[in-house]
Design a protein around this motif. Structure first.
Motif, PDB file in Angstrom:
ATOM      1  N   GLY A 146      41.140  -0.409  60.846  1.00  0.00           N
ATOM      2  CA  GLY A 146      40.707   0.670  61.719  1.00  0.00           C
ATOM      3  C   GLY A 146      40.914   2.036  61.104  1.00  0.00           C
ATOM      4  N   LEU A 147      40.500   3.034  61.837  1.00  0.00           N
ATOM      5  CA  LEU A 147      40.564   4.408  61.368  1.00  0.00           C
ATOM      6  C   LEU A 147      41.998   4.833  61.066  1.00  0.00           C
ATOM      7  N   ARG A 148      42.923   4.535  61.971  1.00  0.00           N
ATOM      8  CA  ARG A 148      44.324   4.923  61.731  1.00  0.00           C
ATOM      9  C   ARG A 148      44.876   4.254  60.479  1.00  0.00           C
ATOM     10  N   GLU A 149      44.521   3.006  60.254  1.00  0.00           N
ATOM     11  CA  GLU A 149      45.024   2.289  59.081  1.00  0.00           C
ATOM     12  C   GLU A 149      44.465   2.888  57.788  1.00  0.00           C
ATOM     13  N   ARG A 150      43.182   3.304  57.831  1.00  0.00           N
ATOM     14  CA  ARG A 150      42.602   3.929  56.641  1.00  0.00           C
ATOM     15  C   ARG A 150      43.302   5.244  56.329  1.00  0.00           C
ATOM     16  N   VAL A 151      43.592   6.026  57.362  1.00  0.00           N
ATOM     17  CA  VAL A 151      44.291   7.302  57.162  1.00  0.00           C
ATOM     18  C   VAL A 151      45.698   7.037  56.639  1.00  0.00           C
ATOM     19  N   ALA A 152      46.393   6.058  57.218  1.00  0.00           N
ATOM     20  CA  ALA A 152      47.761   5.742  56.803  1.00  0.00           C
ATOM     21  C   ALA A 152      47.806   5.224  55.364  1.00  0.00           C
ATOM     22  N   GLY A 153      46.689   4.733  54.863  1.00  0.00           N
ATOM     23  CA  GLY A 153      46.637   4.226  53.495  1.00  0.00           C
ATOM     24  C   GLY A 153      46.776   5.304  52.433  1.00  0.00           C
ATOM     25  N   TYR A 154      46.690   6.551  52.841  1.00  0.00           N
ATOM     26  CA  TYR A 154      46.872   7.649  51.892  1.00  0.00           C
ATOM     27  C   TYR A 154      48.334   8.074  51.918  1.00  0.00           C
ATOM     28  N   GLY A 155      49.140   7.453  51.049  1.00  0.00           N
ATOM     29  CA  GLY A 155      50.587   7.648  51.041  1.00  0.00           C
ATOM     30  C   GLY A 155      51.039   9.055  50.717  1.00  0.00           C
ATOM     31  N   MET A 156      50.174   9.868  50.108  1.00  0.00           N
ATOM     32  CA  MET A 156      50.597  11.221  49.763  1.00  0.00           C
ATOM     33  C   MET A 156      50.616  12.144  50.977  1.00  0.00           C
ATOM     34  N   LEU A 157      50.082  11.669  52.102  1.00  0.00           N
ATOM     35  CA  LEU A 157      50.068  12.465  53.324  1.00  0.00           C
ATOM     36  C   LEU A 157      51.294  12.140  54.177  1.00  0.00           C
ATOM     37  N   THR A 158      51.918  13.185  54.721  1.00  0.00           N
ATOM     38  CA  THR A 158      53.033  12.974  55.639  1.00  0.00           C
ATOM     39  C   THR A 158      52.488  12.390  56.941  1.00  0.00           C
ATOM     40  N   GLU A 159      53.374  11.905  57.803  1.00  0.00           N
ATOM     41  CA  GLU A 159      52.927  11.372  59.092  1.00  0.00           C
ATOM     42  C   GLU A 159      52.222  12.441  59.910  1.00  0.00           C
ATOM     43  N   ARG A 160      52.731  13.647  59.869  1.00  0.00           N
ATOM     44  CA  ARG A 160      52.121  14.761  60.612  1.00  0.00           C
ATOM     45  C   ARG A 160      50.726  15.054  60.057  1.00  0.00           C
ATOM     46  N   GLU A 161      50.583  15.052  58.733  1.00  0.00           N
ATOM     47  CA  GLU A 161      49.278  15.291  58.122  1.00  0.00           C
ATOM     48  C   GLU A 161      48.297  14.171  58.458  1.00  0.00           C
ATOM     49  N   GLN A 162      48.789  12.930  58.480  1.00  0.00           N
ATOM     50  CA  GLN A 162      47.936  11.811  58.862  1.00  0.00           C
ATOM     51  C   GLN A 162      47.409  11.996  60.277  1.00  0.00           C
ATOM     52  N   GLU A 163      48.268  12.493  61.164  1.00  0.00           N
ATOM     53  CA  GLU A 163      47.859  12.731  62.547  1.00  0.00           C
ATOM     54  C   GLU A 163      46.762  13.793  62.595  1.00  0.00           C
ATOM     55  N   PHE A 164      46.897  14.856  61.791  1.00  0.00           N
ATOM     56  CA  PHE A 164      45.881  15.907  61.738  1.00  0.00           C
ATOM     57  C   PHE A 164      44.560  15.339  61.223  1.00  0.00           C
ATOM     58  N   VAL A 165      44.642  14.508  60.177  1.00  0.00           N
ATOM     59  CA  VAL A 165      43.425  13.897  59.636  1.00  0.00           C
ATOM     60  C   VAL A 165      42.764  13.038  60.703  1.00  0.00           C
ATOM     61  N   PHE A 166      43.543  12.273  61.416  1.00  0.00           N
ATOM     62  CA  PHE A 166      43.009  11.427  62.475  1.00  0.00           C
ATOM     63  C   PHE A 166      42.300  12.270  63.534  1.00  0.00           C
ATOM     64  N   TYR A 167      42.893  13.396  63.926  1.00  0.00           N
ATOM     65  CA  TYR A 167      42.259  14.293  64.890  1.00  0.00           C
ATOM     66  C   TYR A 167      40.922  14.812  64.367  1.00  0.00           C
ATOM     67  N   VAL A 168      40.912  15.205  63.088  1.00  0.00           N
ATOM     68  CA  VAL A 168      39.680  15.732  62.491  1.00  0.00           C
ATOM     69  C   VAL A 168      38.604  14.652  62.468  1.00  0.00           C
ATOM     70  N   LEU A 169      38.976  13.440  62.070  1.00  0.00           N
ATOM     71  CA  LEU A 169      38.011  12.344  62.004  1.00  0.00           C
ATOM     72  C   LEU A 169      37.495  11.958  63.385  1.00  0.00           C
ATOM     73  N   LYS A 170      38.263  12.241  64.413  1.00  0.00           N
ATOM     74  CA  LYS A 170      37.815  11.997  65.780  1.00  0.00           C
ATOM     75  C   LYS A 170      36.921  13.132  66.283  1.00  0.00           C
ATOM     76  N   GLY A 171      36.773  14.194  65.457  1.00  0.00           N
ATOM     77  CA  GLY A 171      35.866  15.278  65.820  1.00  0.00           C
ATOM     78  C   GLY A 171      36.490  16.396  66.635  1.00  0.00           C
ATOM     79  N   LEU A 172      37.817  16.451  66.695  1.00  0.00           N
ATOM     80  CA  LEU A 172      38.468  17.497  67.479  1.00  0.00           C
ATOM     81  C   LEU A 172      38.423  18.837  66.750  1.00  0.00           C
ATOM     82  N   PRO A 173      38.117  19.923  67.456  1.00  0.00           N
ATOM     83  CA  PRO A 173      38.131  21.249  66.835  1.00  0.00           C
ATOM     84  C   PRO A 173      39.570  21.715  66.587  1.00  0.00           C
ATOM     85  N   ASN A 174      39.734  22.695  65.708  1.00  0.00           N
ATOM     86  CA  ASN A 174      41.067  23.190  65.357  1.00  0.00           C
ATOM     87  C   ASN A 174      41.854  23.647  66.581  1.00  0.00           C
TER      88      ASN A 174
END
Length: 193
Positions: free
Chosen positions: A125-153
Motif C-alpha cells: 500500500g501507499l504507506r508501505e511504499r513511503v515507509a520503504g524510503y529509510g532516509m526519511l524520518t517518521e515525521r517526514e514519511q507522514e508529510f509525504v503520505f499527506y502530500v500523496l493523498k492530495g492535501l494542501p500545505n
C-alpha cells in the motif's frame, strides 16, 4: 523480454492502431480494446502488461486498474494520459497503477517501460511504499503520505500542529532527500516503486 502479451485499451482508433503496430513490430503479442467494457471481457486472459488510456467510455482506466488489482491479477499496468494532473496521478497510484505515461510518447519509451518495469506487489500500500524510503524520518514519511493523498500545505500544517512555513521548509528537505523538485515529481517517484 519480447513476446510479452500486451492488452492495449484506447478509445481513439488511430492511437490504438499505432500502438498495436509499433509494439507488434517490436515482437510483442498485442490485442486491443476500444473501451472499458471490452477490456473487462478480456481480463480473464493471461496478460503480461496492460496499457490503458485513463479516459475511456464505460470503465475508465483507473476503474480498470482497480478491477485488475481486486481480481488478483499480477500484470504490469501502465496508464496513459494526455493531462497527467495531480489528482489523476494520486488516483492512479492509489489504485495500483505501475506507471503513468503522459502523451505524447514514443513507442521506444513504451517499449523501455515494458522491458524494465515490474508489476508492483499487489498488497504493498501507499504507506508501505513511503515507509520503504529509510532516509526519511517518521515525521517526514507522514508529510509525504499527506502530500500523496492530495492535501494542501495549509491542511498539512493544521494536522501536524505547525506553522505553514514549517511545512514548506519540511517539504523542501524531503524533496532534497528524494532528489525531486516538486509534488508532481514526488508523485511520479512513488508511482514507479
Amino acid at each position: 523480454m519480447k513476446n510479452r502479451r500486451v492488452l492495449i485499451v484506447e478509445d481513439e482508433a488511430d492511437s490504438r492502431e499505432l500502438l498495436q503496430l509499433g509494439l507488434t513490430d517490436l515482437g510483442y503479442h498485442c490485442q486491443t480494446a476500444e473501451d472499458g467494457h471490452q477490456a473487462i471481457a478480456l481480463l480473464s486472459e493471461d496478460w503480461d502488461a496492460l496499457v490503458l488510456d485513463i479516459v475511456l467510455p464505460g470503465f475508465d482506466g483507473l476503474e480498470l486498474v482497480k478491477a485488475v488489482r481486486a481480481g488478483g491479477l499480477h500484470c504490469l499496468c501502465i496508464l496513459v494520459s494526455s493531462f497527467a494532473d495531480k489528482d489523476r496521478a494520486i488516483a492512479a497510484l492509489n489504485n495500483g497503477a505501475d506507471y503513468l505515461l503522459e502523451k505524447p510518447f514514443s513507442i521506444k519509451t513504451l517499449d523501455h517501460l515494458l522491458q524494465t518495469l515490474e508489476p508492483r506487489t499487489p498488497q504493498l500500500g501507499l504507506r508501505e511504499r513511503v515507509a520503504g524510503y529509510g532516509m526519511l524520518t517518521e515525521r517526514e514519511q507522514e508529510f509525504v503520505f499527506y502530500v500523496l493523498k492530495g492535501l494542501p500545505n495549509e491542511q498539512i500544517a493544521r494536522l501536524a500542529g505547525i506553522q505553514l512555513q514549517s511545512v514548506k521548509n519540511a517539504l523542501g528537505r524531503i524533496y532534497s532527500k528524494l532528489g525531486v523538485a516538486s509534488r508532481t515529481e514526488m508523485l511520479l517517484l512513488f508511482m514507479e516503486h
